[in-house]
Design a protein around this motif. Sequence first.
Motif, PDB file in Angstrom:
ATOM      1  N   HIS B 183       0.768  -1.323  -0.018  1.00 23.67           N
ATOM      2  CA  HIS B 183       0.011   0.089   0.026  1.00 23.67           C
ATOM      3  C   HIS B 183       0.843   1.145  -0.001  1.00 23.67           C
ATOM      4  O   HIS B 183       0.142   2.309  -0.275  1.00 23.67           O
ATOM      5  N   CYS B 184       2.126   1.128   0.261  1.00 24.57           N
ATOM      6  CA  CYS B 184       3.025   2.502   0.412  1.00 24.57           C
ATOM      7  C   CYS B 184       3.783   2.430  -0.872  1.00 24.57           C
ATOM      8  O   CYS B 184       4.164   1.593  -1.552  1.00 24.57           O
ATOM      9  N   GLU B 185       3.998   3.686  -1.382  1.00 29.71           N
ATOM     10  CA  GLU B 185       4.509   4.206  -2.565  1.00 29.71           C
ATOM     11  C   GLU B 185       6.202   4.399  -2.288  1.00 29.71           C
ATOM     12  O   GLU B 185       6.804   4.137  -3.057  1.00 29.71           O
ATOM     13  N   ARG B 186       6.279   4.800  -1.043  1.00 30.73           N
ATOM     14  CA  ARG B 186       7.427   5.229  -0.495  1.00 30.73           C
ATOM     15  C   ARG B 186       7.834   4.805   0.908  1.00 30.73           C
ATOM     16  O   ARG B 186       6.908   4.921   1.598  1.00 30.73           O
ATOM     17  N   ILE B 187       9.137   4.123   1.015  1.00 31.24           N
ATOM     18  CA  ILE B 187       9.127   3.615   2.438  1.00 31.24           C
ATOM     19  C   ILE B 187      10.417   4.082   2.973  1.00 31.24           C
ATOM     20  O   ILE B 187      11.666   4.291   2.103  1.00 31.24           O
ATOM     21  N   PHE B 188      10.388   4.292   4.305  1.00 32.75           N
ATOM     22  CA  PHE B 188      11.507   4.973   4.940  1.00 32.75           C
ATOM     23  C   PHE B 188      11.936   3.889   6.121  1.00 32.75           C
ATOM     24  O   PHE B 188      10.825   3.495   7.012  1.00 32.75           O
ATOM     25  N   VAL B 189      13.111   3.361   6.240  1.00 34.68           N
ATOM     26  CA  VAL B 189      13.421   2.582   7.049  1.00 34.68           C
ATOM     27  C   VAL B 189      14.394   3.306   8.276  1.00 34.68           C
ATOM     28  O   VAL B 189      15.294   3.766   7.831  1.00 34.68           O
ATOM     29  N   MET B 190      14.051   2.903   9.444  1.00 33.69           N
ATOM     30  CA  MET B 190      14.866   3.563  10.575  1.00 33.69           C
ATOM     31  C   MET B 190      15.474   2.532  11.437  1.00 33.69           C
ATOM     32  O   MET B 190      14.977   1.244  11.615  1.00 33.69           O
ATOM     33  N   ASP B 191      16.520   2.825  11.892  1.00 36.66           N
ATOM     34  CA  ASP B 191      17.183   1.976  13.149  1.00 36.66           C
ATOM     35  C   ASP B 191      17.876   2.709  13.960  1.00 36.66           C
ATOM     36  O   ASP B 191      18.757   3.740  13.496  1.00 36.66           O
ATOM     37  N   TYR B 192      17.751   2.672  15.169  1.00 35.18           N
ATOM     38  CA  TYR B 192      18.577   3.393  16.374  1.00 35.18           C
ATOM     39  C   TYR B 192      18.492   4.967  16.030  1.00 35.18           C
ATOM     40  O   TYR B 192      19.483   5.530  16.206  1.00 35.18           O
ATOM     41  N   GLY B 193      17.385   5.414  15.636  1.00 36.41           N
ATOM     42  CA  GLY B 193      17.240   6.770  15.471  1.00 36.41           C
ATOM     43  C   GLY B 193      17.582   7.564  14.261  1.00 36.41           C
ATOM     44  O   GLY B 193      17.719   8.594  13.984  1.00 36.41           O
ATOM     45  N   VAL B 194      18.178   6.416  13.198  1.00 34.50           N
ATOM     46  CA  VAL B 194      18.633   7.190  12.066  1.00 34.50           C
ATOM     47  C   VAL B 194      18.069   6.458  10.785  1.00 34.50           C
ATOM     48  O   VAL B 194      17.694   5.463  10.823  1.00 34.50           O
TER      49      VAL B 194
END
Lengths: 328, 219
Positions: B183-194
């Motif tokens: 369902h998402c067109e763009r994805i942001f991946v985070m780890d440990y606040g970055v």
Amino acid sequence: MERSEVRGLYLLAAFLACAYAMPFVVGAWTGTVRLDERWLGNLATVVIGGIMQGGVYAMFAVGLTLIFGVMRIINAAHGEMVMMGAYLTWVCFFYLGVDPLVALVLTLPVAFLFGVAVQKLLLNAVVGAPELTGLLITFGLGLTMIYAVELIFTTDFRTIPYAPGTVRLTNTIAVGQNRVISFVMAVVISTGVYLFLKLNRLGKAIRATALNAEVAMVCGIDVRRVYLVTTGLAAALAVAGGALVSIQFGFNPETGVLYTLQAFAIIILGGRGHYLGALIGGLMLAVLENLVSLMVPNGTAMVELAAYGLMIFVLLIRPGGLMGVKEG
Amino acid sequence: MDGCSFVVPRGKISGLIGPNGSGKTTTFNLLTGLLEPDGGQVIYNGENLAGLKPYQIFRKGVTRTFQVTRIFREMTVLENMLSVTGLGVPERVARQRAEELIAFVNLGHLRSEYGGRLSYGQQKLLEFVRALMTDPDLILLDEPAAGVNRTLLQHLLDHMHRLQEQGKTIVIVEHDMNVIMNHCERIFVMDYGVKIAEGPPAEIQRDERVVEAYFGRRR
């Protein structure tokens, strides 16, 4: 409802039945209970008187419960605001010649502004801090108010002679006119505040903030403004309470302490932060007090013992208070 | 959160993912003013939102839901909707909008029921439409799929797409990868606040750093 909860309710009902039966038992034992017409008249009188007194106490206790519900601050100066109300009414009556009830038109806006100032100058600094901080700062405020009033009016007891007649319901049942007037006013004001909280936009915002301040914030509620209005409203309720007790009882700068305790007992009994709980708590407490003072010998001295005993035992059985919900 | 920067495309559905404790909800809290950033900016419609109060940000058209549903349990469904303030419309209009929205998610028959008596899924729907009361432009959904059954989830997703068609921007935090990838067109991946990765779903699925963050380094 869970089973333990149901059991708790039975236990509570049993305890309350015992508590209210106690004055009768003691009275029967010591012979103050006589089942003649005159005594029954007295009994009816104190029960009615208790309800009337309770209505007034409940009204100003609602102010305390509002502040606690919305900001989690225990306002230890609430009774002093009641005392301030009594003095404001006294000044209006003796210096300006204004009828104590008409004086509310003047005193309530003053009280509201006073509440707003208290919020801005003191309470805003301690919202969200540990509960003890708020308690201490309001305790300080209370002391300051007591000594300020003492400085102006001395420690002499004052009274306002108002509606001294009695309302005779039957031959044996009679209630002071001033009590009836106070009670009616208290009912009108309490109903007004209740409707405000239930129907008005700002009232709803106050309730929402009390339920969950964080969610209220992301629902667009300006929580700071809610705080201001809440404390203003609470101060107005306290001052209205002060006006209504001032036409019934004498007062001096230190009587506020008693009202603070009374209001505490009422909201703890009813359920902290719970509007209807405060009303019910007020009625229950005052009726029990009056029953004790009628039937128990040397009853006036035992009144407070009975009142706080009731509070403690209800808390043991139901820590959240009568109408309280389980924490968490 | 440390040096984390991303641009959410307008009018699209974006996803924010990452392992537990990677800072997703913190990001939402920063965006909505529940937390104040000690540095950096939140630019929305060319305006910096950092340091504004939550209600101010809300009134600019940014709303959210919570990971664990937070409705007012002791208020009725309708009161929950009307507790939203700062709409700048008369009471009558607000009431009408509230009625429309609760009908939109089929809660109309429950309008006088207390929030605490709704099922979890219904509470979720209520929170969702409450967030729509202001007709917001940016909608942040924190784990919309958690604890919701398939049918209801499908409902929610349909509503979400309908909103997107109306030109709304939506960001979802979600652990359900099906929801994110489909369902998402763009994805942001985070780890440990970055931010460790950003891109369309197909790209993210192949990204080494993402796999590593979720499953640990391959030996």
